[in-house]
Write a protein that holds these residues in place. Structure first.
Motif, PDB file in Angstrom:
ATOM      1  N   ARG A  41       0.583   3.964  -2.961  1.00 26.57           N
ATOM      2  CA  ARG A  41       0.125   5.326  -2.632  1.00 26.57           C
ATOM      3  C   ARG A  41       1.058   6.388  -3.189  1.00 26.57           C
ATOM      4  O   ARG A  41       0.676   7.550  -3.292  1.00 26.57           O
ATOM      5  N   ASN A  42       2.251   6.006  -3.556  1.00 28.70           N
ATOM      6  CA  ASN A  42       3.246   6.959  -4.038  1.00 28.70           C
ATOM      7  C   ASN A  42       3.529   6.780  -5.530  1.00 28.70           C
ATOM      8  O   ASN A  42       4.672   6.897  -5.971  1.00 28.70           O
ATOM      9  N   ARG A  46       8.293   6.011  -4.252  1.00 24.93           N
ATOM     10  CA  ARG A  46       7.496   4.834  -3.896  1.00 24.93           C
ATOM     11  C   ARG A  46       8.376   3.686  -3.409  1.00 24.93           C
ATOM     12  O   ARG A  46       8.004   2.977  -2.478  1.00 24.93           O
ATOM     13  N   LEU A  55       0.835  -1.197   0.000  1.00 26.06           N
ATOM     14  CA  LEU A  55       0.000   0.000   0.000  1.00 26.06           C
ATOM     15  C   LEU A  55       0.873   1.252   0.000  1.00 26.06           C
ATOM     16  O   LEU A  55       0.609   2.207  -0.752  1.00 26.06           O
TER      17      LEU A  55
END
Length: 158
Positions: free
Chosen positions: A125-126, A132, A121
């Motif tokens: 999310r990045n 990320r 996650l």
């Protein structure tokens, strides 16, 4: 099973390890030893990785991920040591049905799945940037450190 995004982080870390980035295991051990019982994640988690990032190649994205992965590897060794010690203590005194050791194993397996999902996650999310990989690697390090301390602290309450 390690998620696809986590596998990407590990591949990036492997590239950084080829640059001979390393962490001082004594820094991680001092963090582990000084962490108060049941206090969560101490602020010293990541200190060894931060020191590693001052090495040549350590400040690039691949280098940062490699340094985080190197510290995670130390925390993972501590986690495995603490799991074995906790399991041995449980086995020594266990007379329940089902045994506490089976519950511990089930919990550990569930924790691994949770860690992998949580760090996947963080990776997802990045989207759109190289951060990320750093976010996922940091997540793995932090969660592994936290679990190693939880297992250590668990023995005091058994």
């Amino acid at each position: 099973m390690i998620g696809r995004s986590i596998a990407i982080v590990l591949i990036a870390a492997g590239a950084a390890q080829a640059q001979d980035l390393s962490v001082n295991e004594n820094t991680v051990a001092a963090c582990f030893d000084s962490a108060p019982r049941d206090a969560g994640v101490p602020g010293c988690v990541g200190d060894a990785s931060n020191q590693c990032q001052t090495q040549p190649g350590g400040s690039s994205t691949i280098g940062i991920v490699g340094c985080l992965q190197a510290e995670t590897a130390v925390w993972d060794r501590f986690l495995n040591r603490e799991y074995k010690a906790t399991r041995a203590q449980v086995d020594q005194f266990d007379s329940g049905q089902p045994p506490v050791s089976e519950a511990l194993l089930t919990a550990q397996r569930a924790w691994i799945a949770f860690r992998d999902a949580e760090c996947s996650l963080a990776y997802e999310r990045n989207r759109g940037g190289t951060i990320r990989s750093v976010a996922a690697a940091f997540c793995l390090m932090r969660m592994t450190a936290q679990r190693s301390l939880e297992l250590r602290d668990m023995r005091g309450g058994l």
